[in-house]
Design a protein around this motif. Structure first.
Motif, PDB file in Angstrom:
ATOM      1  N   PHE A  89      47.113  32.170  39.122  1.00  0.00           N
ATOM      2  CA  PHE A  89      47.001  32.894  37.853  1.00  0.00           C
ATOM      3  C   PHE A  89      48.045  32.345  36.886  1.00  0.00           C
ATOM      4  O   PHE A  89      49.179  32.084  37.280  1.00  0.00           O
ATOM      5  CB  PHE A  89      47.245  34.395  38.030  1.00  0.00           C
ATOM      6  CG  PHE A  89      46.148  35.113  38.736  1.00  0.00           C
ATOM      7  CD1 PHE A  89      44.994  35.483  38.060  1.00  0.00           C
ATOM      8  CD2 PHE A  89      46.268  35.444  40.070  1.00  0.00           C
ATOM      9  CE1 PHE A  89      43.983  36.163  38.716  1.00  0.00           C
ATOM     10  CE2 PHE A  89      45.263  36.117  40.736  1.00  0.00           C
ATOM     11  CZ  PHE A  89      44.115  36.474  40.050  1.00  0.00           C
TER      12      PHE A  89
ATOM     13  N   GLU B 188      49.108  33.636  33.060  1.00  0.00           N
ATOM     14  CA  GLU B 188      48.850  34.598  31.988  1.00  0.00           C
ATOM     15  C   GLU B 188      50.017  34.619  31.018  1.00  0.00           C
ATOM     16  O   GLU B 188      51.135  34.269  31.372  1.00  0.00           O
ATOM     17  CB  GLU B 188      48.658  36.006  32.556  1.00  0.00           C
ATOM     18  CG  GLU B 188      47.334  36.245  33.224  1.00  0.00           C
ATOM     19  CD  GLU B 188      46.170  36.286  32.256  1.00  0.00           C
ATOM     20  OE1 GLU B 188      46.343  36.695  31.089  1.00  0.00           O
ATOM     21  OE2 GLU B 188      45.075  35.895  32.670  1.00  0.00           O
TER      22      GLU B 188
ATOM     23  N   LYS C 110      46.151  40.266  30.926  1.00  0.00           N
ATOM     24  CA  LYS C 110      44.731  40.434  31.228  1.00  0.00           C
ATOM     25  C   LYS C 110      44.532  40.234  32.728  1.00  0.00           C
ATOM     26  O   LYS C 110      45.383  39.669  33.397  1.00  0.00           O
ATOM     27  CB  LYS C 110      43.902  39.409  30.451  1.00  0.00           C
ATOM     28  CG  LYS C 110      43.747  39.747  28.991  1.00  0.00           C
ATOM     29  CD  LYS C 110      42.647  38.900  28.380  1.00  0.00           C
ATOM     30  CE  LYS C 110      42.379  39.317  26.960  1.00  0.00           C
ATOM     31  NZ  LYS C 110      41.525  40.486  26.877  1.00  0.00           N
ATOM     32  N   HIS C 111      43.397  40.672  33.252  1.00  0.00           N
ATOM     33  CA  HIS C 111      43.055  40.561  34.676  1.00  0.00           C
ATOM     34  C   HIS C 111      44.105  41.222  35.562  1.00  0.00           C
ATOM     35  O   HIS C 111      44.392  40.757  36.667  1.00  0.00           O
ATOM     36  CB  HIS C 111      42.877  39.093  35.083  1.00  0.00           C
ATOM     37  CG  HIS C 111      42.040  38.295  34.146  1.00  0.00           C
ATOM     38  ND1 HIS C 111      40.692  38.502  33.994  1.00  0.00           N
ATOM     39  CD2 HIS C 111      42.374  37.306  33.282  1.00  0.00           C
ATOM     40  CE1 HIS C 111      40.221  37.671  33.086  1.00  0.00           C
ATOM     41  NE2 HIS C 111      41.221  36.936  32.631  1.00  0.00           N
TER      42      HIS C 111
ATOM     43  N   ASP D  46      43.052  42.249  39.201  1.00  0.00           N
ATOM     44  CA  ASP D  46      42.904  41.091  40.091  1.00  0.00           C
ATOM     45  C   ASP D  46      44.266  40.528  40.487  1.00  0.00           C
ATOM     46  O   ASP D  46      44.483  40.159  41.641  1.00  0.00           O
ATOM     47  CB  ASP D  46      42.077  39.995  39.412  1.00  0.00           C
ATOM     48  CG  ASP D  46      40.652  40.431  39.140  1.00  0.00           C
ATOM     49  OD1 ASP D  46      40.137  41.304  39.868  1.00  0.00           O
ATOM     50  OD2 ASP D  46      40.046  39.881  38.189  1.00  0.00           O
TER      51      ASP D  46
END
Length: 140
Positions: free
Chosen positions: A11, A13, A92-93, A96
């Motif tokens: 990830f 972000e 965001k996300h 997850d």
């Protein structure tokens, strides 16, 4: 650990402003199987890493405005000296990422064979008397 940390990125972000969830800040979060990296700043930058095995617990919080714009704040409770509460703010996300952090931190602890210990508050006990016979072990 691989030679290039960029190859293992799961990830990546950015911290976002709450209004419309736009990434207008200079904070970037990068998550790999071994590390969580937080890089802050434009002219003077600070980069802080936390080993994944040091993450003890993860909490997800979402305010009403965050829910409207599809964001969340993840708080990682770690055993890291520089950042005992690592906050991934307005990302965001977030669901997850939280699920990944929980599973990967457990896998990293198993891989390194580390043990999480908790202080149960034995403040009244005499720690010099480990066999509890009333005589301090240092005198025996």
């Amino acid at each position: 650990m691989s030679e290039n940390k960029e190859l293992d990125v799961v990830f990546s972000e950015r911290k976002r402003i709450l209004f419309f969830g736009l990434p207008w800040t200079f904070t970037k979060y990068t998550i790999t199987p071994e590390y969580i990296t937080m890089r802050q700043g434009l002219l003077n930058t600070t980069e802080d890493d936390c080993y994944m095995y040091k993450v003890a617990d993860v909490k997800l919080t979402t305010s009403l405005m965050e829910r409207i714009f599809g964001l969340g704040t993840i708080i990682c409770y770690t055993g890291d000296v520089t950042n005992p509460e690592l906050k991934l703010i307005h990302v965001k996300h977030s669901k997850d990422i939280k699920a990944y952090l929980l599973s990967q931190s457990e896998a990293a602890r198993l891989k390194r064979r580390t043990l999480n210990t908790v202080d149960i508050g034995a403040h009244g006990a005499d720690m010099a008397d480990l066999d509890h016979d009333g005589i301090p072990d240092s005198l025996e």
